[in-house]
Design a protein around this motif. Structure first.
Motif: not given
Length: 266
Positions: A91-115
């Motif tokens: 339901x948020x507005x996508x902000x290309x300058x924010x530190x967010x991501x899309x995932x198919x099955x992880x719960x919303x608002x999960x924080x992940x470390x991407x290496x």
């Protein structure tokens, strides 16, 4: 000049020219008008981060109830200006300058470390959208996250994605402490076994009749997705994932080959 035997058709000609002029005007207007945003994908998950199963391009996705222990290697991609300002799956507005991501099955608002597996660079992002729906890709980063990771130019890169916990600073009597939100084990919750999903209610009732001798709680859940109605035959509810897995295996051995476990909202 009037020709013998031929009646004038001036009114029809005038009407034809008028239609041509209208079409030309519309074409000119449309050529200077920005295209409207794409409509939402049929079957996309509802907003506010619900964990309901959803369907994209004929494939069903089943969000997991908790990200505890999540660790996966695969390809990362990113999305930018074309999606900036559009609604994300939570339901948020996508902000290309924010530190967010899309995932198919992880719960919303999960924080992940991407290496980045080639360079060793890492970023932490918050999941607020669904995707990427491309074979082999496991996460779709915002432009800013991709830039910091150094993959905005190459487009796609191998990564390791790990669920992490992000602490919030709390000031108490001038002393800073860190608050962690409690996180329930992903092996506990509300689970059902889905035996089948049908467009015809009669087919669902037939499967339910076959299951009744087992003496379990069997019900039919009606859902509407992408303008279509489906009737899902489900068995449950189970509080432990292990118990649900065991029951699903038993059902498969009894001839219900499509039985699988689904996490449901409480």
């Amino acid at each position: 000049m009037k020709w013998p035997g031929i009646k004038p058709k001036r009114p029809n000609r005038l009407m034809g020219w008028a239609c041509v002029l209208v079409l030309c005007c519309l074409s000119l207007a449309c050529s200077h008008k920005a295209p409207p945003p794409a409509p939402p994908v049929p079957g996309a998950p509802p907003p506010i981060g619900t964990q309901k199963p959803y369907q994209i391009n004929g494939v069903w996705y089943y969000p997991i109830p908790n990200a505890e222990g999540y660790r996966e290697k695969g390809l990362a991609s990113w999305y930018g200006a074309d999606w900036h300002g559009r609604r994300t799956a939570n339901g948020e507005r996508y902000d290309m300058h924010a530190m967010t991501a899309a995932h198919k099955t992880l719960p919303m608002n999960t924080h992940v470390k991407v290496t980045h597996l080639k360079t060793g660079r890492s970023v932490v992002v918050r999941i607020n959208d669904r995707g990427p729906f491309v074979r082999g890709r496991i996460i779709d980063l915002s432009y800013e996250a991709a830039r910091r990771l150094g993959l905005q130019k190459e487009g796609v890169a191998p990564v390791l994605v790990e669920a992490v916990r992000v602490a919030s600073p709390v000031q108490v009597a001038g002393v800073t402490s860190w608050r962690l939100e409690p996180r329930r084990s992903y092996r506990e919750g509300h689970f059902v076994i889905q035996v089948g999903s049908f467009r015809e209610r009669a087919n669902a009732l037939n499967v339910r009749r076959r299951l009744l001798p087992l003496g379990r709680h069997i019900f039919i859940r009606q859902v509407n997705l992408g303008g279509e109605t489906f009737y899902r035959v489900q068995v449950g509810i189970y509080r432990k994932l292990d118990a649900a897995d065991a029951m699903a295996g038993d059902l498969r051995r009894r001839g219900f080959a499509d039985a699988f476990v689904v996490a449901v909202e409480e």
